[in-house]
Design an enzyme around this catalytic site. Structure first.
Site, mmCIF file in Angstrom:
data_model
loop_
_atom_site.group_PDB
_atom_site.id
_atom_site.type_symbol
_atom_site.label_atom_id
_atom_site.label_comp_id
_atom_site.label_asym_id
_atom_site.label_seq_id
_atom_site.Cartn_x
_atom_site.Cartn_y
_atom_site.Cartn_z
ATOM 1 N N GLY A 472 0.848 -1.195 0.000
ATOM 2 C CA GLY A 472 0.000 0.000 0.000
ATOM 3 C C GLY A 472 0.879 1.238 0.000
ATOM 4 O O GLY A 472 0.408 2.368 0.053
ATOM 5 N N GLU A 710 8.547 4.522 7.890
ATOM 6 C CA GLU A 710 8.388 4.494 9.337
ATOM 7 C C GLU A 710 8.491 5.852 9.994
ATOM 8 O O GLU A 710 7.988 6.082 11.095
ATOM 9 C CB GLU A 710 9.396 3.497 9.926
HETATM 10 MO MO1 MOS Z 1 8.451 -2.592 9.201
HETATM 11 S S1 MOS Z 1 8.079 -2.756 11.175
HETATM 12 O O1 MOS Z 1 10.080 -2.819 9.115
HETATM 13 O O2 MOS Z 1 7.411 -3.493 8.283
#
Ligand code: MOS
Length: 743
Positions: A472, A710
């Site tokens: 996604g 992230e």
């Molecule tokens: Mo991420 S927690 O490295 O999918």
């Protein structure tokens, strides 16, 4: 790089997704497909004293019921023969889990039996007939009660569990301003929209596995080992993934169980993990307890940081939440101590969840810094600027690039931070208290080796193949942009194929590394094909480009054109046709270099949040968020914005809502559903602004890409919690900040 890269471009797979044409794992149809349903334990820490499967076996449409009794070597012999009991252990980084291995029940939600039937309904009915009797005593699932059992994991993600510099205790004693606080963060479950799902189909010895995963090659490796055969006999396919957040980074027990079931019944088997089971045998973000001690001089300059983190792991594996991973790097400070400790509890082994370490770590560190700012009477943003690190003092390395100061400045300006009232708990809009908070975001910029294949075809279209994933996140789109620019084709003539071990290797789509890891080989392979094409054109007497030096030929929108002379132009397909070539193809493999030995590589951000708090009801509403981010080269403004915004939304969940609740007596998850486990929904999410801060990085990798998957969650929850303090004057240190704690 002129062309598509860097623009705001809608998803190439968007239409397929909204029309339902995109086939996720569970959508896959195969002839003869049958269905598996798991029976799981409803408590931890026990032993099976009874397991009656006869009624299930005799139920209509049932093909098999597998338990530890018949799933062990001998039961499903060909699956397990080569490595014997190894089948019971699926290898994960530093971890192991057990699959129908014995009569021990380690955690609530552990698979005990799998029922395979002609239809899902029949499998479900039969699964309800399996009688499970469990005997067991008290279990331990509360971190706070077992802190005296903590131990050091030794290493955390290949780094020492303890790190630091200077003399923290002496510096703390002498500090003018001090903060000494304990923060806790709740266990969380990833809850992607798409549940985990696996379809296993054998063709003789060859296993094809359709799996909702972030890492097809990883699943192939695990299954190959379990099958005791060479990797060539397992193919893993994962074309579309409906969110993952780390939960699909490893092969959890349902994957080998499905393969085993397919082997057993001699037909393809589908297993779709139920939402409640995603709180059981899938890993989760562990609960943490973080002790923060900060000391600062009169002017706010940090003199000491101690960050001691304890997190939960299981009895069968080790996963450490690396809460202090960025603590030694983020601010300039001569004295730093970071430790990581674990406590074993009776649960499934935790795993990585979006920004493992930084997300819960920033909830503690960035809130403690806020406390220090108030203790010292310094504006929280000013405190960050006072302690700005111009190099990584933890690793003693320069940063590859760091536009964090610009993030602070641009975010603050957009948010209007300079209008922030100094007083706490005083500012009202109508009945509600209003507050503003901010925090820093950071996440390492990583890259792994990957190989891409690019093929230009006779009709002037191109195919890109690489075994990465689109969770996604926009991978399909950015790789298509990258290849289109490299080849000089319109994006509409480039097809990108991913998520299949028949394609060249790509690493786990985790750690925010996919954009950097996979764009570079696509870029390089695309340029290799472009060079081949130009070479064909300039040596072809029939081409208008004949005789030109290769570096005087441009490629764009399906044409090769002489630089500075638009009349001398050829098309990709004409060049191929005259040369009698059906296709031109190139593969490019990248290996990460030693950049992380020479530079500290991170993406950066500044988070700002506004909340309104109802003082009578304790309801917190986030009313505004601004995030300013520097992540090197941004490949696609549209998908990057969504990525960062999604992270910020998850920050709302971490601050206010998300919490896995366990029964302390038997260890079962009490809120294992989307009704009981609160994630932010539309009504919880305010206007969110994402600002892209320009950052050119010539060191991090050849294209200057850092990754954004992230970064957006880091600091977002802390900014909200700091805003809650500003609004209410109440400092809450146990996340999530729910109504009961606020009142
Ligand atoms: Mo991420 S927690 O490295 O999918």
């Amino acid at each position: 790089m002129a062309g598509y890269v860097g623009k705001a471009i809608t998803r190439v797979d968007g239409r397929a997704k909204v029309t339902g044409a995109a086939a996720y794992t569970a959508d896959t149809q195969l002839p003869g497909l049958c269905h598996a349903v798991l029976v799981t334990s409803d408590r931890a820490g026990g032993r099976l004293t009874g397991l009656e499967t006869q009624a299930a076996e005799q139920a209509p449409g049932v093909l098999a019921v597998l338990t530890y009794r018949n799933a062990r070597p001998g039961g499903v012999a060909t699956l397990t023969n080569a490595l014997g009991k190894f089948f019971a252990r699926a290898v994960m980084p530093g971890d192991a889990f057990l699959v129908l291995a014995d009569d021990q029940v380690r955690y609530a939600g552990q698979p005990i039996a799998v029922v395979v039937a002609e239809t899902l309904e029949k499998a479900r009915w039969a699964a309800s007939l399996v009688e499970v009797r469990l005997a067991g005593g008290d279990v331990e699932v509360e971190l706070a009660k077992h802190l005296d059992e903590q131990f050091s994991p030794g290493k955390v993600q290949d780094e020492p569990a303890d790190s630091g510099r200077g003399e923290v205790e002496a510096a703390l004693r002498a500090a003018a301003h001090k903060v000494d606080v304990v923060y806790t963060t709740a266990a969380q479950a990833h809850n992607p929209m798409e549940p985990h799902a696996t379809i296993a189909a054998f063709d003789g010895a060859k296993l094809t596995l359709y799996d909702a995963t972030q890492y097809v090659y990883g699943v192939k490796q695990v299954l190959s080992a379990q099958l005791g055969k060479l990797p060539g006999s397992v193919r893993v396919i994962s074309r579309f993934v409906g969110g993952a957040f780390g939960s699909k980074g490893l092969a959890w027990p349902h994957v080998p169980v499905t393969a085993m079931a397919a082997q057993h019944v001699g037909r393809p088997v589908k297993l779709v993990v139920e939402r409640r089971h995603m709180f059981g045998f899938i890993g989760f973000r562990p609960e943490t307890r973080q002790h923060l001690q900060l000391g600062a001089a009169k002017d706010g300059k940090l003199v000491a940081i101690a960050h001691h983190g304890v997190s939960q792991t299981s009895r069968i594996g080790e996963w450490t939440e690396p809460v202090g991973k960025s603590t030694g790097m983020l601010y300039s400070c001569p004295n730093v101590a970071v430790t990581h400790r674990l406590v074993r509890l009776d649960t499934q082994t935790p795993t990585f969840q979006r920004a493992p370490g930084e997300a819960p770590g920033s909830l503690a560190l960035e809130c403690a810094l806020d406390e220090l700012a108030y203790a010292a009477g310094i504006d929280p943003l000013e405190l960050r600027l006072t302690n700005y690190a111009s190099r990584d003092e933890g690793k003693d390395l320069p940063f590859s690039s760091k536009a964090l100061r610009a993030c602070y400045v641009q975010g603050a300006e957009r948010f209007g931070w300079d209008k922030r009232p100094k007083s706490v708990g005083q500012w009202r809009v109508g009945h509600r208290l209003v507050g503003w908070g901010m925090a820093t975001a950071t996440y390492p910029a990583m890259r792994s080796g990957a190989t891409a294949r690019v093929r230009l075809q006779a009709d002037g279209s191109a195919l890109v193949q690489i075994a990465t994933h689109d969770l996604g996140t926009g991978t399909y789109t950015i790789l298509t942009q990258m290849a289109a620019d490299a080849l000089g084709l319109p994006m509409g003539r480039v097809r990108t194929e991913i998520g299949d071990t028949d394609y060249p290797y790509a690493p786990v789509a985790g750690g925010s590394q996919s954009a950097a890891s996979c764009s570079i080989p696509v870029h390089e392979a695309g340029h290799a094909v472009r060079r081949q094409l130009i070479a064909l054109a300039i040596k072809d007497p029939a081409s208008p480009l004949h005789g030109l030096p290769a570096d005087q030929v441009d490629a764009a929108e399906g044409h090769l054109t002489a630089r500075g002379d638009a009349t001398r132009t050829d098309t990709h397909e004409a060049v191929l046709a005259r040369a009698g070539r059906k296709e031109l193809e190139a593969e490019h493999e990248t290996k990460p270099d030693d950049v992380d030995k020479r530079f500290s590589c991170h993406a950066w951000g500044a988070q700002f949040a506004e909340v309104q708090v109802d003082p009578d009801l304790g309801m917190v509403r986030v009313t505004r968020m601004v995030g300013a981010f520097a992540g090197g080269r941004v490949l696609n403004l549209t998908t990057a914005r969504s990525q960062l915004m999604g992270g910020m939304v998850m920050g709302i969940g971490a601050a206010l809502l998300e919490e896995v609740v366990r029964d302390p007596l038997q260890g079962r998850v009490l809120n294992g559903s989307l009704e009981g486990y609160m994630v932010p929904v539309n009504a919880d999410v305010p206007e969110i602004e994402v600002i892209f801060v320009a950052e050119a990085d010539e060191h991090v990798n050849p294209l200057g890409i850092k990754g954004l998957g992230e970064l957006g969650i880091v600091g977002a929850g802390a900014a909200i919690a700091n805003a809650v303090f500003h609004a209410t004057g109440k400092r809450m240190r146990d996340f999530p900040l729910t109504v009961d704690k606020l009142l």
